[in-house]
Write an enzyme that holds these catalytic residues in place. Structure first.
Site, PDB file in Angstrom:
ATOM      1  N   SER A 103       0.734  -1.177  -0.258  1.00 15.32           N
ATOM      2  CA  SER A 103       0.253  -0.029  -0.104  1.00 15.32           C
ATOM      3  C   SER A 103       0.805   1.184  -0.166  1.00 15.32           C
ATOM      4  CB  SER A 103      -1.035  -0.160   1.083  1.00 15.32           C
ATOM      5  OG  SER A 103      -1.839   0.808   1.135  1.00 15.32           O
ATOM      6  N   ASP A 219      -9.459  -4.417  -5.488  1.00 11.79           N
ATOM      7  CA  ASP A 219      -9.131  -3.835  -4.403  1.00 11.79           C
ATOM      8  C   ASP A 219      -9.857  -2.942  -3.687  1.00 11.79           C
ATOM      9  OD1 ASP A 219      -6.004  -3.002  -3.495  1.00 11.79           O
ATOM     10  OD2 ASP A 219      -7.320  -1.333  -3.305  1.00 11.79           O
ATOM     11  N   HIS A 274      -8.352  -4.727  -0.729  1.00  8.58           N
ATOM     12  CA  HIS A 274      -7.016  -4.145  -0.278  1.00  8.58           C
ATOM     13  C   HIS A 274      -6.414  -4.597   1.026  1.00  8.58           C
ATOM     14  CE1 HIS A 274      -4.169  -0.837  -0.621  1.00  8.58           C
ATOM     15  NE2 HIS A 274      -4.289  -0.627   0.693  1.00  8.58           N
TER      16      HIS A 274
END
Ligand SMILES: *[C@@H]1O[C@H](CO)[C@@H](O)[C@H](O)[C@H]1NC(C)=O
Ligand SMILES: *[C@@H]1O[C@H](CO)[C@@H](O)[C@H](O)[C@H]1NC(C)=O
Ligand SMILES: *[C@@H]1O[C@H](CO)[C@@H](O)[C@H](O)[C@H]1NC(C)=O
Length: 293
Positions: A103, A219, A274
């Protein structure tokens, strides 16, 4: 290289013969890992443990810096601080290391490679990172509950907004003039705005042996998800893939060079949201471990 003594036995006629043979045990390169926004090193421990299990003897350092709220500190600050640690780790492993960033941590990691071009990182794995920017407020509501995507630029494209990591890579496709004027980070590391450091930034990426960009359509946070592959919106909010964008075509930060030399791998996986990239067993086994030699 470590050696391990094995005892092999086999039957020859009626006799059991045992011999000892020396087998070399694979020595894996050390790994440096950087966590995502609003979490800390503890979030990456599971991944580190699994890597150690599959690749015994791997030395792994998970950065302890900028956990929790401090992950919102400006990108350059994080890049310089974590970068110093990475360079120290690298110096004690002259054979080379690997780098994994998840990330926001993948964007920090990428900028470290550019800011510290004397690094000895061989493989860099960017795990669902907003490499071309972010234009979605999905996770940001935790921090800015009333933030609206269309007007977020008013906050982020200001002197105050640039004091947050998110402001540094907020990329509003409708406010590109302000983006280039205010953003202190993303246009520079992408070499879309040239600086005296531009050549150095490019060199820091080109010297990688492998750049692995992992992301996917489910995601839910990285917006557009293709930002994890250096793709991004145009002014009509149509997604332009990496290879069609100027950054790539003009080889501004070295992506094209890496690609033409067979060093760039894009991994697109569906079914991963995600918050699961770093804990998903399939992702680790099929798309991360094979690159960690
Ligand atoms: C996480 O970081 C903190 C602060 O640097 C450190 O005290 C702790 O040992 C680290 N934990 C792991 C598992 O790396
Ligand atoms: C560009 O940014 C500076 C501050 O960095 C600001 O003073 C100036 O007004 C901005 N220009 C525009 C056109 O927004
Ligand atoms: C794990 O990743 C695979 C894709 O490689 C995906 O199909 C699956 O849904 C993921 N599982 C979870 C729990 O995210």
């Amino acid at each position: 290289m470590k050696t391990k003594v094995l005892v092999a036995c086999l039957c020859v006629g009626a006799a059991l013969c045992c011999v000892t043979i020396e087998a070399s045990e694979k020595k894996y390169k050390p790994i440096f890992i950087i966590h995502g926004i609003l979490s800390g090193n503890e979030s990456m421990v599971e991944m580190a443990k699994k890597i150690e299990l599959e690749h015994p003897g791997t030395e792994i350092q998970v950065t302890g810096r900028f956990g929790g709220w401090s992950s919102l500190e400006p990108m350059w600050h994080q890049v310089l601080e974590i970068g110093k640690d990475l360079m120290q780790f690298a110096a004690s492993h002259p054979e080379g290391i690997h780098l994994i960033g998840y990330s926001q941590g993948g964007l920090i990691a990428r900028a470290i490679l550019q800011q510290f071009p004397n690094h000895n990182v061989k493989t860099f794995i960017s795990l669902s990172s907003p490499q071309a920017g972010q234009y979605g407020t999905e996770f940001l509501h935790l921090i800015f509950p009333t933030l609206v995507r269309k007007t977020a630029y008013e906050l982020f494209y200001s002197a105050v907004g640039q004091h947050t990591s998110v402001g540094n890579y907020w990329n509003d496709p409708h406010e590109q003039r302000l983006f280039y004027n205010y953003s202190r980070f993303l246009p520079y590391v992408n070499n879309e705005l040239l600086s005296s450091r531009s050549e150095v930034y490019k060199h820091g990426l080109i010297k990688l042996e492998r750049l692995i960009l992992i992301g996917g359509p489910d995601d839910g946070v990285i917006t557009p998800w293709q930002s994890s592959h250096f793709g991004y919106y145009n002014e009509k909010e149509e997604v332009i893939d990496m290879r069609q964008r100027e950054t790539y075509k003009e080889d501004l930060c070295g992506l094209k060079t890496l690609d033409l030399n067979g060093k760039l791998t894009l991994v697109e996986l569906s079914g991963v949201s995600h918050l699961h990239w770093h804990t998903n067993a399939t992702v680790l086994e099929k798309f991360i471990l094979p690159f960690l030699d």
